[in-house]
Design an enzyme around this catalytic site. Structure first.
Site, PDB file in Angstrom:
ATOM      1  N   HIS A   1       0.836  -1.199   0.000  1.00  0.00           N
ATOM      2  CA  HIS A   1       0.000   0.000   0.000  1.00  0.00           C
ATOM      3  C   HIS A   1       0.873   1.252   0.000  1.00  0.00           C
ATOM      4  CE1 HIS A   1      -2.903   2.849   2.124  1.00  0.00           C
ATOM      5  NE2 HIS A   1      -3.529   2.510   1.005  1.00  0.00           N
TER       6      HIS A   1
ATOM      7  N   GLU B   1       1.823  -0.394  -5.192  1.00  0.00           N
ATOM      8  CA  GLU B   1       0.691   0.455  -5.551  1.00  0.00           C
ATOM      9  C   GLU B   1       1.112   1.913  -5.699  1.00  0.00           C
ATOM     10  OE1 GLU B   1      -3.606   1.908  -3.743  1.00  0.00           O
ATOM     11  OE2 GLU B   1      -1.786   1.841  -2.516  1.00  0.00           O
TER      12      GLU B   1
ATOM     13  N   ASP C   1      -0.384   5.405  -6.470  1.00  0.00           N
ATOM     14  CA  ASP C   1      -1.533   6.269  -6.742  1.00  0.00           C
ATOM     15  C   ASP C   1      -1.077   7.361  -7.702  1.00  0.00           C
ATOM     16  OD1 ASP C   1      -3.066   4.859  -4.897  1.00  0.00           O
ATOM     17  OD2 ASP C   1      -2.591   6.221  -3.257  1.00  0.00           O
TER      18      ASP C   1
ATOM     19  N   HIS D   1      -0.592  10.173  -3.199  1.00  0.00           N
ATOM     20  CA  HIS D   1      -1.912   9.704  -2.799  1.00  0.00           C
ATOM     21  C   HIS D   1      -2.981  10.743  -3.117  1.00  0.00           C
ATOM     22  CE1 HIS D   1      -5.080   7.657  -0.740  1.00  0.00           C
ATOM     23  NE2 HIS D   1      -5.245   8.637   0.130  1.00  0.00           N
TER      24      HIS D   1
ATOM     25  N   GLU E   1      -3.574   3.344  -9.083  1.00  0.00           N
ATOM     26  CA  GLU E   1      -4.909   3.899  -8.865  1.00  0.00           C
ATOM     27  C   GLU E   1      -5.011   5.253  -9.553  1.00  0.00           C
ATOM     28  OE1 GLU E   1      -7.909   5.674  -5.432  1.00  0.00           O
ATOM     29  OE2 GLU E   1      -6.189   4.446  -4.807  1.00  0.00           O
TER      30      GLU E   1
END
Length: 336
Positions: A19, A46, A48, A61, A155
């Site tokens: 994460h 991950e 973002d 993020h 993401e």
């Protein structure tokens, strides 16, 4: 779309998704956090993604960057401070879309949660804001060094907002991934979003697997009047299966907490999602007491490290296919 490669990477347990990198031990979304996560055994990292003023995808993020960089200490950017409304929320700070990549590269990353993770502040200033290309380059390099496949789990952050600015994320993301050799259903990439329409758009642009993110409250920012609760019914999950390959669920949607803060009985959502042909990935497991259910806290201090491994094992028992964790080493030990 199918998951042959992704599933093969975790034949002995659910996928471990780092994460924001190993964000429990390094400032999030930095090359240092991603590299440590890979070293600790993450199946996927991950990033973002948000856009710069000149249309480059970078890993943050949020597009508001005062909490994760030293931008506030740069007098040359003092006049860039703005108040904006993003997905219905008023935010004041500095935003990536107001900076070119060259300008963002003059900033240094810092720990977002210094009160909970004071040890991470020793790494403040060591890394800059990485581009998606730089994250991919790290993955390719580590694949060469380790001989194992390492996945990407990007993401798209606030995609409708960026599209309205003339900085669409989807086209740039798909093109960047394709240049790096990621364009097929079997490639180790998942693209995730809390929005709906951009996933539908991506479904027509790429064969890469797509994940509908969902939370226990609210609803998709681009779907006024729609709630994630409605989308999590058997009927709602069936509708998601028409444009996505899985769901990324907040923990409380899978195993809620009781009034005393302990884990309660699991819901039906994993069973229902699997019946709809969807994979289930759950977010986010963190070892600090502040984030843990009462069953697994260690003492009273919110900063103390509790038994996140026990929490993870309780969720693995529900049949989930993957999990996001800030603490990759603990997740690997608990889930494999």
């Amino acid at each position: 779309m199918i998951f042959v490669v992704a599933l093969a990477m975790a034949a002995n347990g659910p996928l471990i998704i780092a994460h924001r990198g190993a964000s429990g031990e390094r400032p999030e979304h930095t090359i240092g956090a991603y590299a440590l996560a890979i070293d600790q055994g993450a199946d996927f990292i991950e990033p973002d993604l948000v856009s710069t003023k000149d249309g480059v995808l970078v890993a943050r993020h949020e597009n508001e960057i005062s909490e994760t960089t030293d931008v506030a200490s740069h007098p040359e950017f003092a006049d860039r401070k703005r108040t904006k409304t993003i997905d219905g929320q008023s935010l004041t700070g500095w935003f990536t879309e107001d900076f070119t990549l060259a300008e963002l590269k003059t900033l240094r990353a810092k720990e977002r949660l210094p009160q909970l993770r004071p040890a991470n502040t020793t790494y403040d200033g060591q890394w800059d804001i990485p581009t998606l290309d730089e994250v991919i380059a790290l993955v390719k390099r580590r694949e060469q060094e380790t001989g194992r496949r390492i996945g990407l789990y990007p993401e798209t952050k606030h995609p409708s907002y960026f599209r309205a600015l003339g900085l669409p994320l989807e086209e740039t993301l798909v093109a960047t991934l394709a240049r790096a050799g990621y364009d097929g259903a079997e490639d180790p990439v998942f693209i995730q979003s809390f929005e709906v329409d951009n996933l539908k758009r991506l479904n027509g642009m790429t064969e890469l697997p797509l994940i509908q993110l969902m939370a226990s409250a609210y609803g998709p920012p681009d779907q006024p009047g729609v709630t994630y609760a409605a989308m999590s019914t058997a009927e709602g999950l069936g509708a998601i299966a028409h444009y996505a390959d899985g769901v990324g669920l907040e923990k409380a949607m899978v195993v809620p907490r009781s009034a005393d803060g302990k884990l309660a009985a699991p819901t039906r959502i994993v069973t229902d999602a699997h019946a709809a042909g969807l994979k289930v990935h759950v977010w986010t497991f963190r070892r600090e007491n502040y984030f843990l259910p009462a069953d697994f806290k260690a003492g009273a201090s919110p900063v103390a490290t509790g038994d996140v491994g026990a929490e993870i094992r309780a969720f693995v028992a529900t049949g989930i296919d993957g999990l996001f964790s800030d603490n990759v080493a603990e997740a690997v030990a608990a889930a494999r």
